[in-house]
Structure formats: C-alpha cells, structure tokens
Scaffold this active site. Sequence first.
Site, PDB file in Angstrom:
ATOM      1  N   GLY A  69       0.806  -1.214   0.000  1.00 39.73           N
ATOM      2  CA  GLY A  69       0.000   0.000   0.000  1.00 39.73           C
ATOM      3  C   GLY A  69       0.841   1.268   0.000  1.00 39.73           C
ATOM      4  O   GLY A  69       0.558   2.218  -0.736  1.00 39.73           O
ATOM      5  N   SER A  70       1.881   1.288   0.804  1.00 38.20           N
ATOM      6  CA  SER A  70       2.692   2.505   0.916  1.00 38.20           C
ATOM      7  C   SER A  70       3.321   2.853  -0.430  1.00 38.20           C
ATOM      8  O   SER A  70       3.279   4.007  -0.871  1.00 38.20           O
ATOM      9  CB  SER A  70       3.785   2.329   1.967  1.00 38.20           C
ATOM     10  OG  SER A  70       3.211   2.037   3.220  1.00 38.20           O
ATOM     11  N   ASN A 150      -8.517   3.689   7.809  1.00 38.13           N
ATOM     12  CA  ASN A 150      -7.940   2.556   8.515  1.00 38.13           C
ATOM     13  C   ASN A 150      -8.195   2.581  10.013  1.00 38.13           C
ATOM     14  O   ASN A 150      -8.143   1.552  10.659  1.00 38.13           O
ATOM     15  CB  ASN A 150      -6.432   2.468   8.248  1.00 38.13           C
ATOM     16  CG  ASN A 150      -5.741   3.789   8.405  1.00 38.13           C
ATOM     17  OD1 ASN A 150      -6.060   4.766   7.724  1.00 38.13           O
ATOM     18  ND2 ASN A 150      -4.799   3.847   9.328  1.00 38.13           N
ATOM     19  N   GLN A 178      -7.772  -0.472   2.842  1.00 39.59           N
ATOM     20  CA  GLN A 178      -8.676  -1.082   3.831  1.00 39.59           C
ATOM     21  C   GLN A 178      -9.958  -1.595   3.198  1.00 39.59           C
ATOM     22  O   GLN A 178     -10.709  -2.335   3.831  1.00 39.59           O
ATOM     23  CB  GLN A 178      -9.014  -0.063   4.934  1.00 39.59           C
ATOM     24  CG  GLN A 178      -7.847   0.295   5.837  1.00 39.59           C
ATOM     25  CD  GLN A 178      -7.434  -0.846   6.750  1.00 39.59           C
ATOM     26  OE1 GLN A 178      -8.215  -1.742   7.069  1.00 39.59           O
ATOM     27  NE2 GLN A 178      -6.172  -0.836   7.172  1.00 39.59           N
ATOM     28  N   SER A 198      -3.355  -3.454  -0.905  1.00 43.74           N
ATOM     29  CA  SER A 198      -2.274  -4.160  -0.222  1.00 43.74           C
ATOM     30  C   SER A 198      -2.757  -5.543   0.212  1.00 43.74           C
ATOM     31  O   SER A 198      -3.789  -5.652   0.877  1.00 43.74           O
ATOM     32  CB  SER A 198      -1.833  -3.336   0.992  1.00 43.74           C
ATOM     33  OG  SER A 198      -0.787  -3.985   1.660  1.00 43.74           O
ATOM     34  N   HIS A 200      -1.892  -7.771   2.391  1.00 44.52           N
ATOM     35  CA  HIS A 200      -1.987  -8.280   3.766  1.00 44.52           C
ATOM     36  C   HIS A 200      -3.205  -7.785   4.532  1.00 44.52           C
ATOM     37  O   HIS A 200      -3.418  -8.162   5.682  1.00 44.52           O
ATOM     38  CB  HIS A 200      -0.690  -7.999   4.536  1.00 44.52           C
ATOM     39  CG  HIS A 200      -0.454  -6.575   4.941  1.00 44.52           C
ATOM     40  ND1 HIS A 200      -0.659  -6.146   6.234  1.00 44.52           N
ATOM     41  CD2 HIS A 200      -0.025  -5.503   4.244  1.00 44.52           C
ATOM     42  CE1 HIS A 200      -0.339  -4.851   6.311  1.00 44.52           C
ATOM     43  NE2 HIS A 200       0.041  -4.441   5.123  1.00 44.52           N
ATOM     44  N   THR A 236      12.740  -7.553  -9.911  1.00 48.18           N
ATOM     45  CA  THR A 236      12.243  -8.886 -10.247  1.00 48.18           C
ATOM     46  C   THR A 236      10.972  -9.161  -9.454  1.00 48.18           C
ATOM     47  O   THR A 236      10.927  -8.956  -8.243  1.00 48.18           O
ATOM     48  CB  THR A 236      13.327  -9.944  -9.939  1.00 48.18           C
ATOM     49  OG1 THR A 236      14.497  -9.576 -10.669  1.00 48.18           O
ATOM     50  CG2 THR A 236      12.878 -11.327 -10.342  1.00 48.18           C
ATOM     51  N   CYS A 323       0.771   7.376  23.106  1.00 51.60           N
ATOM     52  CA  CYS A 323       1.751   6.427  23.618  1.00 51.60           C
ATOM     53  C   CYS A 323       1.894   5.220  22.715  1.00 51.60           C
ATOM     54  O   CYS A 323       2.957   4.633  22.624  1.00 51.60           O
ATOM     55  CB  CYS A 323       1.369   5.970  25.008  1.00 51.60           C
ATOM     56  SG  CYS A 323       1.944   7.123  26.239  1.00 51.60           S
TER      57      CYS A 323
HETATM   58  C1  LIG Z   1      -5.278   2.995   4.486  1.00 57.71           C
HETATM   59  C2  LIG Z   1      -3.907   2.428   4.381  1.00 57.71           C
HETATM   60  N1  LIG Z   1      -3.064   2.865   3.445  1.00 57.71           N
HETATM   61  C3  LIG Z   1      -1.828   2.368   3.308  1.00 57.71           C
HETATM   62  C4  LIG Z   1      -1.346   1.393   4.144  1.00 57.71           C
HETATM   63  C5  LIG Z   1       0.046   0.884   3.963  1.00 57.71           C
HETATM   64  O1  LIG Z   1       0.038  -0.378   3.402  1.00 57.71           O
HETATM   65  P1  LIG Z   1       1.353  -1.312   3.457  1.00 57.71           P
HETATM   66  O2  LIG Z   1       1.503  -1.702   4.883  1.00 57.71           O
HETATM   67  O3  LIG Z   1       1.027  -2.469   2.581  1.00 57.71           O
HETATM   68  O4  LIG Z   1       2.480  -0.512   2.954  1.00 57.71           O
HETATM   69  C6  LIG Z   1      -2.195   0.906   5.156  1.00 57.71           C
HETATM   70  C7  LIG Z   1      -1.737  -0.145   6.086  1.00 57.71           C
HETATM   71  O5  LIG Z   1      -1.198   0.066   7.126  1.00 57.71           O
HETATM   72  C8  LIG Z   1      -3.498   1.442   5.288  1.00 57.71           C
HETATM   73  O6  LIG Z   1      -4.316   1.018   6.237  1.00 57.71           O
END
Ligand SMILES: Cc1ncc(COP(=O)(O)O)c(C=O)c1O
Lengths: 394, 144
Positions: A69-70, A150, A178, A198, A200, A236, A323
């Site tokens: 996702g990032s 999220n 999400q 993403s 996961h 790759t 925290c």
């Molecule tokens: C809304 C959202 N965007 C982006 C990400 C980032 O995804 P990734 O952990 O696959 O880089 C997340 C996950 O933490 C997310 O919840």
Amino acid sequence: MIYADNAATTKMSPRALEEMCRTAGEIWGNPSSLYGLGQAAQEALTDARERMAKILGAEAKEIYFTSGGSESDNQAIRSCARLGAAKNRKHIVSTAFEHHAVLHTLKRLEKEGYEVTYLPVHENGIVTPEEVAAAIRPDTCLVTIMFANNEIGTIEPIGEIGAVCRAAKVPFHTDAVQAAGHVKIDVKEMNIDLLSLSAHKFHGPRGVGALYCRTGLPLYPLIEGGAQERNRRAGTENVAGIRAMVTALEEMTANLDRNAAYVRSLRDRLIDGLSAIPHSALNGDPEKRLPGNVNFCFEGIEGESLLLLLDQAGICASSGSACTSGSLDPSHVLLAIRRPHEVAHGSLRLTLSEENTEEDVDTILQEVPRIVTYLRGFSPIWQDLQSGRRQHLL
Amino acid sequence: MALYSEKVMDHFLHPRNVGVIEDADGVGEVGNAKCGDIMKIFLKIDGGIVTDAKFSTFGCGSAIASSSMATEMIKGQPVEKVMELTNKAVVEALDGLPAYKLHCSVLAEEAVKAALKDYFDKNSIPYDPAQFPDAPSCASCEMH
Ligand SMILES: Cc1ncc(COP(=O)(O)O)c(C=O)c1O
C-alpha cells in the site's frame, strides 16, 4: 487468543498460503528469462494480472504490482504531481485523515512547492463530493481520498467523488487498502483513475500490493531499474506473493456479501455492547463503515494501558493514543473528527474478520468494560470528572 | 524483545500503592490530560518520615509503573531522602524504559516533589525554591 486487529494485518488464508508456497517452490524462474522456467513464471504473472483486473473492473494492462500500500500510494501521488508540474498545475486535494503513506508524501510535495488542500472531514468521518468539487481549482493536478479509513473504518462516497473529478478532468486516486476485499470496488463504474491496495489486509501476504492506473493516464516509475511492470516498476517480480495476493482477493470477493453480513453482525453486537459503557462514544459513522471496524473513545483512561491489559486477557487490539504511536499527539484521524486530545488518548480499535466468533465478541464484551472500570478506578481524570471538578466531554 | 521490562510489566499489572489518601499531608499533581498523562501522588508524613504514599495515574503502562515504583521507593524514607529522588533512579529500579517513555519517569519525580512542596507550604516549612523549578511538567508536550 482473540485476534481483533485485522486493520493492522490479517492472517493468510490457507489457500493463499498454499499458492504462495507452491509458486515459490515450483515456478521460481525469473519472469524476464526467455527459457521455459522463466516463461512459466511470466505466464503465472500474466494470469494473476488478468484475474486481479477482473476483480476490480479494470484491464490487465492497467494493473501494476508493487510492494504494498505505501509504495502504491507514493507512486500514484508522485506520478500525478510530476504530470501536473509539466502542465504548471501544482495543487492537490486530499483530506486531513489519510493514511501516513499519503499524508507524508503530500507533506514532502508541499516542501517541493506544491500546494495541498486538506479537506476537513465531518464529525462522522465523511467528506462530501460537494466539498471535493468546491476544492478543485484550475491548477489541481490530483484528488487523493481514501476509500475507507484505517482507524475509524468510515467509507467515503468514492463513486460520487470519482464523478466529480471526472467531470473536472482531474485525476482521482483512492487508497483502497482497507476496502479491497471487504467492499465492492469497480474502478470504471466509480470513475477511479488510480487505486492502491495491499495484500496483507485481505488475508494475503505482507509486502505485496498493486496499483491500478487507468489507460491513458501516464504513470511514472518510483523505483527505477529494469523493465518490469512495463517500465513502471523495476525489480524482479514477487511472483509467489502476487499469486497469493490474487488468490486471497478472489476468495474474499467470492464471499464478500456473506462475509460482510456475518462480520457486520459481530461488529454491531460489539458496538451495542460497548456503547453501554458510560461516557464512551463510537468514532465514525455507524452505518457508512467497514463491516469489521469498531472504534471507541472511553473518557478518563489512556489507550496503551487498555491495550496492555487486553493483551493480558488474550485480546489483540489497537489504539490511537499518543503512547501507542510513539509520538506526542494522539491519532490525527481522531483529531480530524474533532475528538479533543484528552478523549482521543482513550481510544480503542477492534477490527474483526470472518474468523472471529460470537464467543470472541462475548469475551471482548466482558473484558473491555472490566478493564475500563479498573483503569478509571485510579485515574485522576476520572476522579475529577466524578467530583465535578472537570466537565465530561463524552 | 518485549516493549517493557519484566519489572515494568510487574508494576503495571500489579501496581503498588494505588489509591488516594483523604487526609494527605501533601498532594502533588503533574502532567496534563491533553498530553495523555496525569500523575497524582498523596503523601502521609509523620516526624519527617514519609509513612504512606499513594497514587492515581491516567496514562500509559510506563506511567502507571513509574508511579508505582516511585511510591515504593519513597515509602518509609525521611523527607530529605525523598527530596533526592530522581527520574533516573526510578528508571533504573524499573530495569529501564524505552527512550520515548522516559518522560513518564520524569513525571513521577515531579509528582513526588510537587507533593513535598505542598507539604512544606501547608506546614510553613522553609525550603529553597530552587529545588522546585517551575515544574515544566509535560515539557516534551509543550516543546511540540
Ligand atoms: C489505508 C492504508 N493505506 C496504506 C497502508 C500501507 O500499506 P502497506 O503496509 O502495505 O504498505 C495501510 C496499512 O497500514 C493502510 O491502512
């Protein structure tokens, strides 16, 4: 153990895991190699791309595999920004409560001379298409608004926002990390130009994702190197991870309605039960939210101590307190929906999946009220609230 | 490695000296709700000895553990000794805190000192004000 942190990550589905192991073991050639072993990997990749495209209502040539996702968010935003700069358009519209993968990229672009409008979200965690329309300017080069949040799980009116952007001829990116696998997505119907997902977050592996980019919209690479992903993403390919991702997404999509109905019923029982805790409040719209998302603020307590005690009770959850984030401020999402700092520190996020059971809900509904009462028992804030020295905010 | 040492977890899960002392001889409250932690310490002082100490804390695991440890460290000690309590000593007694949680131990030191100052003030006991620098409680927060 009760795992109620599925927004953080999910357990791989047995089928996805099997596909990952099988592919890694059997189809381990480099997809760029011309001999049979490599070509088998290339075919496995092509097949995965076609299947993912089908699920999103896209074409295979519009799908780019990434590391998650990032990366997808970074590439989508950076690419549109670069495209905008070439036309002297350096304004971007977004919201105040995006994921940091989006927000930090935008902050960096601001330092590079771009201007960003962060739309405030309403107290229910929703932005309206009218607000987006009003924020678009002649020099706007991108609108980026998340599909579902999220932390508080609210689902934005993506189809309507897409229509607004299409009418204004401004590229529209949505972070659907999400949402994918949990709510219906059709990129054509929703007028989405770029979309991040993403693996996961829907029972695929960590470290794999995808970026959809509509045909006709140029996409610049973020990672330079080889010619993989049609020159848009060097490196790759993670064929095993990609195949596992597609397997998981297909599985989730096939069962989407049934999963959503079941998870929603667990969610609503949790929301009802936790609402009975005095001076608590649900964060985010009660209806327009992800099937599995529960997010509450409890007055007079701090989130990290709540999480540690839940962990002792075998419950995995998360919080938006300062925290737990290792920063000084509580979650920017909770602040964006105008929760005061002192209340935002006492937040709890429980995110369910189809693997959770009614018994899990029973246990959570026993443990959370018990722990909240225990922590309030020696909280000076709670003592002040009780004695009237401090006014209740919830 | 776990986030917290076993000592911290022990004091967090089984906090010593939780509660309030209604007829306390000194009460100190530091921190603020906006930053996410408040510590309040109550002292009973008899013949120059801290005979009892209790605390109420709103905060994270390390804030609760620091309060618990600080009250344990000062109970039964003469006031002069308690004046010498440092956040460093609290951290050491807890077998360490993560770097970004060190301010919790600072709060514990400040809360104890604020309670002593309250005791001195109430009993017109002279003291050197330099020993109680204007409690920059939550300094990290205000810096922000
Ligand atoms: C809304 C959202 N965007 C982006 C990400 C980032 O995804 P990734 O952990 O696959 O880089 C997340 C996950 O933490 C997310 O919840």
